[in-house]
Design a protein around this motif. Structure first.
Motif, short mmCIF file in Angstrom:
data_model
loop_
_atom_site.label_atom_id
_atom_site.label_comp_id
_atom_site.label_asym_id
_atom_site.label_seq_id
_atom_site.Cartn_x
_atom_site.Cartn_y
_atom_site.Cartn_z
N VAL A 51 25.51 47.41 27.64
CA VAL A 51 25.67 46.68 26.23
C VAL A 51 24.10 46.04 26.04
O VAL A 51 23.31 46.26 25.38
N LEU A 52 23.99 44.72 27.05
CA LEU A 52 22.91 44.10 26.93
C LEU A 52 21.52 44.91 27.29
O LEU A 52 20.48 44.84 26.63
N ILE A 53 21.60 45.67 28.27
CA ILE A 53 20.64 46.41 28.87
C ILE A 53 20.11 47.38 27.91
O ILE A 53 18.95 47.52 27.40
N PRO A 54 21.04 48.09 27.44
CA PRO A 54 20.60 49.20 26.24
C PRO A 54 20.21 48.52 25.06
O PRO A 54 19.12 49.06 24.37
N ILE A 55 20.57 47.40 24.57
CA ILE A 55 19.95 46.63 23.35
C ILE A 55 18.64 46.31 23.54
O ILE A 55 17.77 46.46 22.82
N GLY A 56 18.49 45.49 24.90
CA GLY A 56 17.02 45.27 25.20
C GLY A 56 16.06 46.54 25.21
O GLY A 56 14.92 46.50 24.67
N THR A 57 16.57 47.73 25.64
CA THR A 57 15.87 48.72 25.87
C THR A 57 15.67 49.25 24.32
O THR A 57 14.38 49.59 24.33
N VAL A 77 25.76 48.21 14.69
CA VAL A 77 26.61 47.43 14.18
C VAL A 77 27.83 48.32 13.83
O VAL A 77 29.26 47.94 14.38
N LEU A 78 27.72 49.68 13.58
CA LEU A 78 29.05 50.45 13.35
C LEU A 78 29.56 50.77 14.40
O LEU A 78 30.84 50.97 14.55
N ALA A 79 28.85 51.35 15.38
CA ALA A 79 29.33 51.50 16.83
C ALA A 79 30.31 50.47 17.34
O ALA A 79 31.18 50.72 17.88
N GLY A 80 29.65 49.30 17.06
CA GLY A 80 30.55 48.10 17.60
C GLY A 80 31.65 48.02 16.98
O GLY A 80 32.93 47.65 17.61
N ILE A 81 31.75 48.02 15.58
CA ILE A 81 33.01 47.84 14.91
C ILE A 81 34.04 48.94 15.20
O ILE A 81 35.15 48.34 15.02
N THR A 82 33.57 50.05 15.27
CA THR A 82 34.45 51.30 15.54
C THR A 82 34.88 51.32 16.99
O THR A 82 35.91 52.09 17.47
N GLY A 83 34.03 50.70 17.84
CA GLY A 83 34.27 51.04 19.33
C GLY A 83 34.11 52.36 19.83
O GLY A 83 34.64 52.61 20.83
N GLN A 141 11.92 63.15 14.78
CA GLN A 141 12.34 63.14 16.15
C GLN A 141 12.62 61.69 16.66
O GLN A 141 13.58 61.27 17.41
N VAL A 142 11.52 60.65 16.06
CA VAL A 142 11.78 59.28 16.59
C VAL A 142 13.19 58.88 15.94
O VAL A 142 14.09 57.91 16.44
N LEU A 143 13.40 59.11 14.77
CA LEU A 143 14.72 58.70 14.14
C LEU A 143 15.91 59.10 15.00
O LEU A 143 16.93 58.37 15.11
N HIS A 144 15.82 60.29 15.38
CA HIS A 144 16.80 60.95 16.26
C HIS A 144 17.11 60.11 17.43
O HIS A 144 18.07 59.87 17.90
N ARG A 145 16.08 59.85 18.11
CA ARG A 145 16.10 59.24 19.40
C ARG A 145 16.55 57.64 19.07
O ARG A 145 17.29 57.27 19.97
N ILE A 146 16.07 57.10 18.08
CA ILE A 146 16.48 55.65 17.86
C ILE A 146 18.19 55.44 17.57
O ILE A 146 18.52 54.65 18.06
N ALA A 147 18.45 56.39 16.88
CA ALA A 147 19.72 56.74 16.54
C ALA A 147 20.69 56.75 17.73
O ALA A 147 21.67 55.91 18.07
N THR A 148 20.22 57.72 18.60
CA THR A 148 21.19 57.87 19.93
C THR A 148 21.07 56.52 20.67
O THR A 148 22.25 56.34 21.27
N ILE A 149 19.88 56.03 20.76
CA ILE A 149 19.87 54.69 21.98
C ILE A 149 20.64 53.80 21.24
O ILE A 149 21.31 53.07 21.90
N ALA A 150 20.58 53.38 19.82
CA ALA A 150 21.09 52.50 19.18
C ALA A 150 22.81 52.41 19.26
O ALA A 150 23.31 51.42 19.50
N CYS A 151 23.01 53.64 19.17
CA CYS A 151 24.81 53.75 19.18
C CYS A 151 25.36 53.50 20.59
O CYS A 151 26.49 53.23 20.53
N GLY A 152 24.32 53.44 21.59
CA GLY A 152 25.07 52.98 22.79
C GLY A 152 24.78 51.62 23.33
O GLY A 152 24.80 51.30 24.44
N GLY A 153 24.81 50.71 22.39
CA GLY A 153 24.67 49.50 22.37
C GLY A 153 25.99 48.59 22.33
O GLY A 153 26.93 48.63 23.15
N THR A 196 22.58 58.77 25.84
CA THR A 196 21.96 58.44 24.67
C THR A 196 20.50 58.61 24.66
O THR A 196 19.87 58.88 23.57
N ALA A 197 19.82 58.50 25.76
CA ALA A 197 18.42 58.50 25.58
C ALA A 197 17.85 59.58 26.32
O ALA A 197 16.59 60.05 25.82
#
Length: 462
Positions: free
Chosen positions: A442-448, A362-368, A397-409, A158-159
């Motif tokens: 989960v926790l470390i990626p969300i904190g990151t 949230v959607l990554a969590g719902i869909t697994g 580019q920041v939107l891109h990177r935030i999306a990828t990091i966020a989906c890995g929580g 993701t990052a």
């Protein structure tokens, strides 16, 4: 209001029933139509909803991303069948030694995943080596899944800029970016995730050692010692991985990114270069790397045709699952009641980065599914996020990177398919090993993610 309730109930059922083992291929269209009926759609519209909205979105996603899914799976299969994946892992383990078993496993997975090998191939390839290392170092086996998770579905997925994993490819068409989007933020996020994860797992190993807990007795592990003499050299093994990364960078930045490249012909296809150059670069890099991997290992590959066929066929379930989730998301998007949900999601924050981070997570969590959750979020709201970012002067580019990091929580919650598969490979249960998987994926990626959002808000735009 009934329509909104229908959407929420549909999402909750998707998460619960997927956790119970029902395939999303069945769930997605049924629950999409359920939400449509709850929103007041007449029964006469059911078939139109399925064929004209669900299946069109399904086909559109498959059209856009199938090459990356297929080529990535073939590349991973070739790396596995040639012994290249095991050779790289063995080299790292040998150099670091048994006292660095956790780091050796995490780095081995990271290098392979960053090179384009799928998480499933990585887990199967690294597990026997991890068992040998952990047994020799007398580290509890229950820490193996967490160690594999750090590198296989963590920061390299993701990052880390340039990753050829599908999670890093999905935002490209939406934001006109490439795989190396926001490299500074990506590198910072990667360092935080890897560093924090290693601190946690090392702490857990030291705590177990003080308590007198060792590797443990585990029957029927079915792990056989490797014949090192039959593996290719690490130099030969690493060349295809380096090629993927280098070619992807060079082609995206200096060929398609060159001012001399004439892309005017794309107007005939109703698209523009910024929408396709990132995907094209990745496809070309993977094709060349697959060919090089085959040529370098032609004597080790028992059956080239079989390896390619198995890789290609193995990619089908992944792309179809994600396409189904995108079809589901587009049906939800078409409902009148979704305007309320959409406004609520966009209203979470006037900052598009925060709104995007929350919706993807949230959607990554719902869909697994990291890719499924992000695909739904961007297909439904990607255009609005880009408009908000442009208005606020935020680099896409920041939107891109935030999306990828966020989906890995939240994607790695207990019902995630990769988590279940990893535990199955290691022959361990959620009770034994999920705590560590949850911390590192989960926790470390969300904190990151929170830290990266703060840095992006402070003006780091690259």
């Amino acid at each position: 209001m009934i329509g909104v309730i229908g959407i929420v109930v549909s999402l909750m059922l998707l998460m619960y029933l997927a956790y119970r083992g029902i395939t999303v291929l069945v769930l997605a269209p049924i629950l999409a139509i359920f939400a449509a009926l709850m929103s007041g759609g007449a029964s006469a519209h059911v078939m139109a909803t399925y064929t004209e909205i669900f299946m069109k979105a399904f086909a559109g996603y498959a059209q856009k991303y199938f090459p990356v899914f297929m080529l990535g799976a073939i590349f991973g299969k070739i790396m596995d069948d040639t012994g290249s994946a095991k050779s790289i892992a063995h080299f790292i383990a040998k150099k670091l030694g048994k006292d660095k078993a956790i780091l050796a496993v995490a780095l081995s997975c990271s290098i392979l995943t960053y090179g384009g090998v799928s998480m499933f191939v990585v887990a199967f390839a690294i597990y026997p080596i991890a068992v040998s290392l952990f047994r020799e170092a007398d580290i509890p086996k229950r820490l193996i899944p967490g160690s594999i998770a750090v590198g296989s579905f963590g920061f390299t997925m993701t990052a880390l800029p340039g990753s050829p994993q599908i999670q890093n490819a999905i935002p490209m068409p939406y934001f006109g970016t490439d795989a190396y989007a926001a490299p500074v933020l990506g590198l910072i996020a990667s360092a935080i995730m890897l560093g924090a994860s290693m601190m946690w797992l090392t702490h857990r190993a030291n705590k177990a050692k003080k308590a007198g807990e060792g590797y443990g007795d585990h029957l029927n592990e079915n792990v056989t010692d490797m014949d090192i003499s039959k593996l290719p050299s690490v130099g030969i093994s690493i060349i295809p991985i380096i090629l993927v990364l280098v070619l992807n960078f060079v082609i995206s930045k200096y060929f398609f990114g060159s001012s001399t490249y004439d892309a005017s012909y794309l107007s005939e296809y109703a698209t523009k270069l910024s929408k396709v150059s990132g995907m094209w670069s990745l496809i070309i890099a993977l094709v060349i790397s697959i060919l090089v991997a085959i040529i370098l290992n032609i004597k080790r590959l028992k059956d080239v045709k079989k390896s390619c066929n198995q890789g290609a066929i193995g990619s089908l379930l992944a792309i179809i699952n994600t396409s189904s989730e995108v079809g589901y998301g587009n049906v939800i998007k078409s409902l009148a009641a979704f305007a309320i949900v959409k406004n609520a999601m966009l209203g979470i924050s006037s900052n598009p980065l925060i709104a995007e981070a929350i919706s993807c997570n949230v959607l990554a969590g719902i869909t697994g599914s990291a890719s499924g959750g992000m695909a739904i979020a961007l297909s439904v709201l990607g255009k609005q996020y880009l408009e908000m970012a442009n208005a606020a002067g935020i680099n896409p580019q920041v939107l891109h990177r935030i999306a990828t990091i966020a989906c890995g929580g939240f994607d790695s919650l207990p019902h995630n398919g990769a988590v279940i598969t990893l535990l199955g490979i290691c022959q361990l249960t959620h009770k034994e090993s999920y705590k560590d998987i949850g911390i590192v994926s989960v926790l470390i990626p969300i904190g990151t993610l929170v830290i990266i959002l703060i840095l992006a808000s402070l003006g780091i735009q690259a």
